[in-house]
Design a protein around this motif. Structure first.
Motif, PDB file in Angstrom:
ATOM      1  N   ILE A   4      16.121 -19.836   0.775  1.00  0.00           N
ATOM      2  CA  ILE A   4      15.853 -18.563   0.109  1.00  0.00           C
ATOM      3  C   ILE A   4      17.058 -17.633   0.271  1.00  0.00           C
ATOM      4  O   ILE A   4      17.476 -16.972  -0.683  1.00  0.00           O
ATOM      5  N   LEU A   5      17.631 -17.613   1.472  1.00  0.00           N
ATOM      6  CA  LEU A   5      18.787 -16.754   1.709  1.00  0.00           C
ATOM      7  C   LEU A   5      19.995 -17.222   0.898  1.00  0.00           C
ATOM      8  O   LEU A   5      20.755 -16.392   0.369  1.00  0.00           O
ATOM      9  N   TRP A   6      20.184 -18.532   0.775  1.00  0.00           N
ATOM     10  CA  TRP A   6      21.289 -19.044  -0.053  1.00  0.00           C
ATOM     11  C   TRP A   6      21.062 -18.676  -1.520  1.00  0.00           C
ATOM     12  O   TRP A   6      22.012 -18.359  -2.237  1.00  0.00           O
ATOM     13  N   LEU A   7      19.805 -18.732  -1.970  1.00  0.00           N
ATOM     14  CA  LEU A   7      19.494 -18.318  -3.334  1.00  0.00           C
ATOM     15  C   LEU A   7      19.846 -16.843  -3.534  1.00  0.00           C
ATOM     16  O   LEU A   7      20.404 -16.464  -4.566  1.00  0.00           O
ATOM     17  N   GLY A  66      26.838  -8.437  12.861  1.00  0.00           N
ATOM     18  CA  GLY A  66      26.832  -8.021  11.459  1.00  0.00           C
ATOM     19  C   GLY A  66      25.943  -8.940  10.646  1.00  0.00           C
ATOM     20  O   GLY A  66      25.357  -9.878  11.146  1.00  0.00           O
ATOM     21  N   GLY A  67      25.839  -8.668   9.415  1.00  0.00           N
ATOM     22  CA  GLY A  67      25.052  -9.524   8.535  1.00  0.00           C
ATOM     23  C   GLY A  67      23.729  -8.883   8.178  1.00  0.00           C
ATOM     24  O   GLY A  67      23.379  -7.811   8.644  1.00  0.00           O
ATOM     25  N   LEU A  68      23.007  -9.567   7.339  1.00  0.00           N
ATOM     26  CA  LEU A  68      21.750  -9.047   6.830  1.00  0.00           C
ATOM     27  C   LEU A  68      20.758 -10.200   6.766  1.00  0.00           C
ATOM     28  O   LEU A  68      20.979 -11.170   6.057  1.00  0.00           O
ATOM     29  N   GLY A  69      19.688 -10.103   7.489  1.00  0.00           N
ATOM     30  CA  GLY A  69      18.696 -11.161   7.518  1.00  0.00           C
ATOM     31  C   GLY A  69      17.539 -10.876   6.578  1.00  0.00           C
ATOM     32  O   GLY A  69      17.542  -9.897   5.830  1.00  0.00           O
ATOM     33  N   PRO A  70      16.532 -11.742   6.630  1.00  0.00           N
ATOM     34  CA  PRO A  70      15.381 -11.595   5.734  1.00  0.00           C
ATOM     35  C   PRO A  70      14.656 -10.261   5.900  1.00  0.00           C
ATOM     36  O   PRO A  70      14.188  -9.685   4.925  1.00  0.00           O
ATOM     37  N   ALA A  71      14.574  -9.760   7.125  1.00  0.00           N
ATOM     38  CA  ALA A  71      13.869  -8.492   7.339  1.00  0.00           C
ATOM     39  C   ALA A  71      14.574  -7.342   6.624  1.00  0.00           C
ATOM     40  O   ALA A  71      13.930  -6.403   6.161  1.00  0.00           O
ATOM     41  N   GLY A  72      15.876  -7.401   6.515  1.00  0.00           N
ATOM     42  CA  GLY A  72      16.616  -6.372   5.797  1.00  0.00           C
ATOM     43  C   GLY A  72      16.569  -6.546   4.290  1.00  0.00           C
ATOM     44  O   GLY A  72      16.695  -5.582   3.538  1.00  0.00           O
ATOM     45  N   LEU A  73      16.402  -7.786   3.851  1.00  0.00           N
ATOM     46  CA  LEU A  73      16.359  -8.051   2.412  1.00  0.00           C
ATOM     47  C   LEU A  73      15.029  -7.652   1.777  1.00  0.00           C
ATOM     48  O   LEU A  73      14.984  -7.344   0.590  1.00  0.00           O
ATOM     49  N   ILE A  74      13.975  -7.651   2.557  1.00  0.00           N
ATOM     50  CA  ILE A  74      12.659  -7.318   2.007  1.00  0.00           C
ATOM     51  C   ILE A  74      12.655  -5.919   1.396  1.00  0.00           C
ATOM     52  O   ILE A  74      12.294  -5.755   0.221  1.00  0.00           O
ATOM     53  N   PRO A  75      13.069  -4.877   2.134  1.00  0.00           N
ATOM     54  CA  PRO A  75      13.061  -3.550   1.489  1.00  0.00           C
ATOM     55  C   PRO A  75      14.079  -3.413   0.354  1.00  0.00           C
ATOM     56  O   PRO A  75      13.834  -2.682  -0.609  1.00  0.00           O
ATOM     57  N   ILE A  76      15.196  -4.126   0.448  1.00  0.00           N
ATOM     58  CA  ILE A  76      16.180  -4.086  -0.645  1.00  0.00           C
ATOM     59  C   ILE A  76      15.558  -4.661  -1.913  1.00  0.00           C
ATOM     60  O   ILE A  76      15.646  -4.071  -2.994  1.00  0.00           O
ATOM     61  N   LEU A 113      11.234 -13.066  -4.449  1.00  0.00           N
ATOM     62  CA  LEU A 113      12.087 -13.240  -3.274  1.00  0.00           C
ATOM     63  C   LEU A 113      11.562 -12.430  -2.093  1.00  0.00           C
ATOM     64  O   LEU A 113      11.532 -12.917  -0.956  1.00  0.00           O
ATOM     65  N   ALA A 114      11.129 -11.195  -2.341  1.00  0.00           N
ATOM     66  CA  ALA A 114      10.597 -10.365  -1.255  1.00  0.00           C
ATOM     67  C   ALA A 114       9.358 -10.998  -0.646  1.00  0.00           C
ATOM     68  O   ALA A 114       9.222 -11.063   0.584  1.00  0.00           O
ATOM     69  N   PHE A 115       8.445 -11.477  -1.477  1.00  0.00           N
ATOM     70  CA  PHE A 115       7.212 -12.082  -0.960  1.00  0.00           C
ATOM     71  C   PHE A 115       7.486 -13.387  -0.226  1.00  0.00           C
ATOM     72  O   PHE A 115       6.848 -13.708   0.786  1.00  0.00           O
ATOM     73  N   LEU A 116       8.451 -14.171  -0.709  1.00  0.00           N
ATOM     74  CA  LEU A 116       8.835 -15.394   0.018  1.00  0.00           C
ATOM     75  C   LEU A 116       9.418 -15.056   1.367  1.00  0.00           C
ATOM     76  O   LEU A 116       9.142 -15.738   2.367  1.00  0.00           O
ATOM     77  N   GLU A 117      10.220 -14.005   1.429  1.00  0.00           N
ATOM     78  CA  GLU A 117      10.803 -13.600   2.712  1.00  0.00           C
ATOM     79  C   GLU A 117       9.740 -13.061   3.651  1.00  0.00           C
ATOM     80  O   GLU A 117       9.782 -13.325   4.860  1.00  0.00           O
ATOM     81  N   ILE A 118       8.774 -12.330   3.114  1.00  0.00           N
ATOM     82  CA  ILE A 118       7.667 -11.842   3.950  1.00  0.00           C
ATOM     83  C   ILE A 118       6.885 -13.020   4.505  1.00  0.00           C
ATOM     84  O   ILE A 118       6.506 -13.038   5.681  1.00  0.00           O
ATOM     85  N   ALA A 119       6.667 -14.033   3.684  1.00  0.00           N
ATOM     86  CA  ALA A 119       5.902 -15.208   4.126  1.00  0.00           C
ATOM     87  C   ALA A 119       6.605 -15.991   5.213  1.00  0.00           C
ATOM     88  O   ALA A 119       5.956 -16.653   6.020  1.00  0.00           O
ATOM     89  N   HIS A 120       7.940 -15.908   5.275  1.00  0.00           N
ATOM     90  CA  HIS A 120       8.676 -16.686   6.254  1.00  0.00           C
ATOM     91  C   HIS A 120       9.063 -15.911   7.504  1.00  0.00           C
ATOM     92  O   HIS A 120       9.759 -16.436   8.359  1.00  0.00           O
TER      93      HIS A 120
END
Length: 121
Positions: A4-7, A66-76, A113-120
């Motif tokens: 998901i992150l690579w996508l 540094g970097g941005l993980g799934p938790a940061g991508l959800i609100p974005i 993408l947000a819902f997939l990240e929330i699920a993981h």
């Protein structure tokens, strides 16, 4: 989760490069309203490339600060989807059907993408 992150990296990099390098052409191809100058589309492209780079760093160097993980991508992604859905509801999303469809598809993609990240998480 890494898929998901690579996508996210691929999608945000592609959109960012298009907006940074050929902003007015990219806008015309998607059916959106064409601005007089390419400043704001280029700025958005630079932001998208920055987000893609942060995700890439978090994938390549998991222990880095540094970097941005799934938790940061959800609100974005949720914020981006909300920003796309509001003009759709108000009827001001784009002047053409192709533009409205483009906005709708992107809103659905960001929500997915947000819902997939929330699920993981």
């Amino acid at each position: 989760m890494q898929q998901i992150l690579w996508l996210e990296v691929i999608l945000k990099s592609a959109a960012g490069l298009a907006l940074l390098l050929i902003p007015l052409t990219a806008i015309r191809l998607t059916g959106m309203q064409r601005p007089e100058q390419g400043f704001w589309p280029r700025l958005l492209g630079a932001v998208l490339l920055g987000i893609a780079a942060a995700i890439y760093i978090s994938l390549q160097f998991p222990d880095a600060r540094g970097g941005l993980g799934p938790a940061g991508l959800i609100p974005i992604n949720l914020g981006g989807a909300a920003g796309l859905i509001a003009p759709l509801i108000m009827g001001t999303a784009a002047p053409t059907r192709r533009g409205k469809l483009f906005v709708f598809v992107n809103a659905i993609a960001l929500l997915t993408l947000a819902f997939l990240e929330i699920a993981h998480i």
